[in-house]
Scaffold this motif. Structure first.
Motif, PDB file in Angstrom:
ATOM      1  N   THR A   1      28.636   6.362  76.169  1.00 16.80           N
ATOM      2  CA  THR A   1      29.148   6.671  77.509  1.00 16.80           C
ATOM      3  C   THR A   1      29.557   8.142  77.568  1.00 16.80           C
ATOM      4  OG1 THR A   1      29.953   4.431  77.815  1.00 16.80           O
ATOM      5  CG2 THR A   1      30.943   6.121  79.201  1.00 16.80           C
ATOM      6  N   HIS A   2      30.304   8.598  76.536  1.00 15.35           N
ATOM      7  CA  HIS A   2      30.738  10.000  76.490  1.00 15.35           C
ATOM      8  C   HIS A   2      29.537  10.941  76.489  1.00 15.35           C
ATOM      9  CE1 HIS A   2      34.991   9.462  76.120  1.00 15.35           C
ATOM     10  NE2 HIS A   2      34.872   8.670  75.090  1.00 15.35           N
ATOM     11  N   LEU A   3      28.516  10.563  75.701  1.00 15.47           N
ATOM     12  CA  LEU A   3      27.341  11.430  75.553  1.00 15.47           C
ATOM     13  C   LEU A   3      26.642  11.629  76.899  1.00 15.47           C
ATOM     14  CD1 LEU A   3      25.514  12.891  73.485  1.00 15.47           C
ATOM     15  CD2 LEU A   3      24.209  10.786  73.287  1.00 15.47           C
TER      16      LEU A   3
ATOM     17  N   HIS B   1      46.880   9.336  65.126  1.00 14.62           N
ATOM     18  CA  HIS B   1      45.665   8.693  64.615  1.00 14.62           C
ATOM     19  C   HIS B   1      44.486   8.893  65.579  1.00 14.62           C
ATOM     20  CE1 HIS B   1      48.389   7.162  61.651  1.00 14.62           C
ATOM     21  NE2 HIS B   1      49.141   6.663  62.622  1.00 14.62           N
ATOM     22  N   HIS B   2      43.780   7.766  65.954  1.00 16.99           N
ATOM     23  CA  HIS B   2      42.694   7.907  66.913  1.00 16.99           C
ATOM     24  C   HIS B   2      43.313   8.198  68.288  1.00 16.99           C
ATOM     25  CE1 HIS B   2      39.119   7.477  69.173  1.00 16.99           C
ATOM     26  NE2 HIS B   2      39.380   6.275  69.645  1.00 16.99           N
ATOM     27  N   ARG B   3      42.675   9.123  69.030  1.00 15.83           N
ATOM     28  CA  ARG B   3      43.235   9.637  70.286  1.00 15.83           C
ATOM     29  C   ARG B   3      44.561  10.337  70.040  1.00 15.83           C
ATOM     30  NH1 ARG B   3      41.715   5.801  75.277  1.00 15.83           N
ATOM     31  NH2 ARG B   3      39.577   5.382  74.673  1.00 15.83           N
ATOM     32  N   GLY B   4      44.588  11.108  68.961  1.00 15.82           N
ATOM     33  CA  GLY B   4      45.758  11.932  68.666  1.00 15.82           C
ATOM     34  C   GLY B   4      45.479  13.369  69.036  1.00 15.82           C
TER      35      GLY B   4
ATOM     36  N   THR C   1      35.260  16.719  79.443  1.00 13.23           N
ATOM     37  CA  THR C   1      34.796  15.470  80.079  1.00 13.23           C
ATOM     38  C   THR C   1      35.160  14.265  79.215  1.00 13.23           C
ATOM     39  OG1 THR C   1      32.609  15.462  79.017  1.00 13.23           O
ATOM     40  CG2 THR C   1      32.779  16.565  81.165  1.00 13.23           C
ATOM     41  N   HIS C   2      35.140  14.452  77.889  1.00 15.68           N
ATOM     42  CA  HIS C   2      35.513  13.354  76.987  1.00 15.68           C
ATOM     43  C   HIS C   2      36.972  12.966  77.235  1.00 15.68           C
ATOM     44  CE1 HIS C   2      35.101  11.223  72.967  1.00 15.68           C
ATOM     45  NE2 HIS C   2      36.401  11.118  73.233  1.00 15.68           N
ATOM     46  N   LEU C   3      37.834  13.994  77.316  1.00 11.03           N
ATOM     47  CA  LEU C   3      39.266  13.726  77.528  1.00 11.03           C
ATOM     48  C   LEU C   3      39.468  13.056  78.888  1.00 11.03           C
ATOM     49  CD1 LEU C   3      41.027  16.874  76.039  1.00 11.03           C
ATOM     50  CD2 LEU C   3      40.027  14.894  74.899  1.00 11.03           C
TER      51      LEU C   3
ATOM     52  N   THR D   1      42.984  15.481  68.543  1.00  5.27           N
ATOM     53  CA  THR D   1      41.703  15.917  69.115  1.00  5.27           C
ATOM     54  C   THR D   1      41.562  15.484  70.577  1.00  5.27           C
ATOM     55  OG1 THR D   1      40.589  13.928  68.314  1.00  5.27           O
ATOM     56  CG2 THR D   1      40.499  15.873  66.892  1.00  5.27           C
ATOM     57  N   HIS D   2      42.436  14.566  71.035  1.00  5.66           N
ATOM     58  CA  HIS D   2      42.380  14.115  72.430  1.00  5.66           C
ATOM     59  C   HIS D   2      43.498  14.721  73.266  1.00  5.66           C
ATOM     60  CE1 HIS D   2      39.623  11.228  70.699  1.00  5.66           C
ATOM     61  NE2 HIS D   2      39.281  10.820  71.907  1.00  5.66           N
ATOM     62  N   ALA D   3      44.269  15.667  72.684  1.00  6.00           N
ATOM     63  CA  ALA D   3      45.371  16.285  73.430  1.00  6.00           C
ATOM     64  C   ALA D   3      44.794  17.333  74.387  1.00  6.00           C
ATOM     65  CB  ALA D   3      46.355  16.926  72.467  1.00  6.00           C
TER      66      ALA D   3
ATOM     67  N   ALA E   1      37.312  11.172  80.542  1.00  5.52           N
ATOM     68  CA  ALA E   1      36.837   9.779  80.501  1.00  5.52           C
ATOM     69  C   ALA E   1      37.839   8.893  79.766  1.00  5.52           C
ATOM     70  CB  ALA E   1      35.463   9.719  79.832  1.00  5.52           C
ATOM     71  N   ASP E   2      38.366   9.380  78.634  1.00  9.80           N
ATOM     72  CA  ASP E   2      39.349   8.573  77.892  1.00  9.80           C
ATOM     73  C   ASP E   2      40.655   8.421  78.672  1.00  9.80           C
ATOM     74  OD1 ASP E   2      37.738   7.915  75.815  1.00  9.80           O
ATOM     75  OD2 ASP E   2      38.573   9.344  74.376  1.00  9.80           O
ATOM     76  N   ALA E   3      40.966   9.387  79.537  1.00 10.67           N
ATOM     77  CA  ALA E   3      42.184   9.291  80.351  1.00 10.67           C
ATOM     78  C   ALA E   3      42.026   8.242  81.456  1.00 10.67           C
ATOM     79  CB  ALA E   3      42.531  10.646  80.957  1.00 10.67           C
TER      80      ALA E   3
ATOM     81  N   PRO F   1      35.606  15.024  70.209  1.00 10.82           N
ATOM     82  CA  PRO F   1      36.979  14.519  70.098  1.00 10.82           C
ATOM     83  C   PRO F   1      37.091  13.252  69.244  1.00 10.82           C
ATOM     84  CG  PRO F   1      36.544  15.202  72.342  1.00 10.82           C
ATOM     85  CD  PRO F   1      35.226  15.270  71.618  1.00 10.82           C
ATOM     86  N   ASP F   2      36.022  12.436  69.181  1.00 10.37           N
ATOM     87  CA  ASP F   2      36.106  11.208  68.396  1.00 10.37           C
ATOM     88  C   ASP F   2      35.899  11.441  66.899  1.00 10.37           C
ATOM     89  OD1 ASP F   2      36.863   9.607  70.447  1.00 10.37           O
ATOM     90  OD2 ASP F   2      34.878   8.814  70.873  1.00 10.37           O
ATOM     91  N   ILE F   3      35.956  12.701  66.468  1.00  7.29           N
ATOM     92  CA  ILE F   3      35.927  13.027  65.038  1.00  7.29           C
ATOM     93  C   ILE F   3      37.224  12.523  64.378  1.00  7.29           C
ATOM     94  CG2 ILE F   3      36.917  15.363  65.322  1.00  7.29           C
ATOM     95  CD1 ILE F   3      34.101  14.638  62.907  1.00  7.29           C
TER      96      ILE F   3
END
Ligand SMILES: [Zn+2]
Length: 303
Positions: free
Chosen positions: A5-7, A201-204, A243-245, A206-208, A247-249, A69-71
């Protein structure tokens, strides 16, 4: 949201944004000097003048930004891409070029390239737990390689060891150091495992949003200097990341409002009852909703 979806969302939205900001088609947006290099020289990006190769580079940069971001999650799409593509390459190579003959130059090339993909994925953190087997095997192979290199160096007859040129000694030492770094990263589970241990952790981190904006600024400033022939790649990377951030928001979990921490509120772009559950039917609905919305936005803002 899921990696695919992100891609798709990230790459499409970014290319639309680049078209909008850079196109002379939209008088309001004009042909912007959005991109400055380190010397402060503006780089004009005009869509009609873009070569196909630049479009490809823009799409690639946007794709990398939209997955990066999902690294922070071991086994996420961005960590598995090198191994997945290596597997495809190996299948195609054996079927159409390499053939089943072990040790032939074509087969050796195919195997070397696919091994490179496996190593890259292992370093990124592609082992999500259920696929640890191949990565352990890789670690054993690296250990044997390092041991045999060291043994060759150590057990040479003294006179021969002394006559090795400084260049050879340095090369062997450099190779050993590289193997040590690669093996160390793989043993630690890869970059994704290391980032996943940080607070949030996940969504830490790299998602800020602050990190996303800082990386976008870095892309805008460094892009023209690093890739002078490919205008806009730094901007495309940054927009893809944002856009990744975004979408996750829109998901139930949201993203950190500022920097990650347990007691801080999270950032949401949607009201509670319409937030999307990652991987659910809601995500499918999201994938049907955003393309018409994007087209509508481009049409409305372009008038
Ligand atoms: Zn994410």
């Amino acid at each position: 949201m899921l990696g695919r979806t992100h891609l798709i969302f990230g790459t499409t939205t970014t290319l639309a944004a680049v078209t909008f900001f850079a196109s002379g088609l939209f008088p309001t947006a004009g042909s912007h000097n959005l991109i400055y290099d380190l010397q402060g020289t503006p780089h004009t990006l005009t869509v009609p003048s873009l070569e196909p190769i630049v479009w490809l580079a823009l799409a690639f940069a946007a794709a990398v930004g939209s997955l990066l971001p999902d690294i922070d999650q071991p086994g996420s799409l961005v960590t598995r891409i090198p191994a997945n593509r290596a597997r495809d390459f190996r299948r195609a190579g054996i079927r159409y070029g390499g053939g089943p003959v072990l040790g032939s130059p074509a087969r050796l090339t195919v195997d070397a390239v696919s091994a490179g993909g496996m190593v890259a994925s292992a370093m990124l953190g592609g082992n999500s737990g259920r696929q640890r087997g191949p990565y352990r095997l890789l670690l054993i192979v690296l250990a044997i390689l390092a041991a045999s290199l060291a043994a060759m160096f150590r057990w040479l007859p003294p006179r021969q060891a002394l006559t090795l040129s400084a260049h050879t000694r340095h090369s062997v030492a450099f190779l050993l150091a590289c193997i040590a770094v690669v093996a160390g990263l793989i043993a630690a589970g890869g970059i994704a495992h290391l980032i996943n241990r940080l607070p949030g952790h996940h969504r830490g981190f790299t998602h800020a949003p602050a990190v996303g904006l800082a990386l976008t600024a870095a892309g805008l400033i460094l892009g023209p200097s690093l890739f002078p022939a490919l205008p806009g790649v730094g901007a495309a990377f940054g927009i893809g990341y944002l856009t990744h951030l975004a979408a996750d928001a829109m998901t139930i979990k949201g993203i950190p409002l500022w920097l990650p921490g347990q007691h801080r509120p999270s950032l949401h772009l949607l009201p509670p009852h319409v937030r999307v559950q990652t991987g659910s039917a809601g995500e499918t609905v999201f994938n049907f909703v955003w393309p018409p919305v994007l087209i509508l936005l481009v049409v409305l803002t372009g008038r």
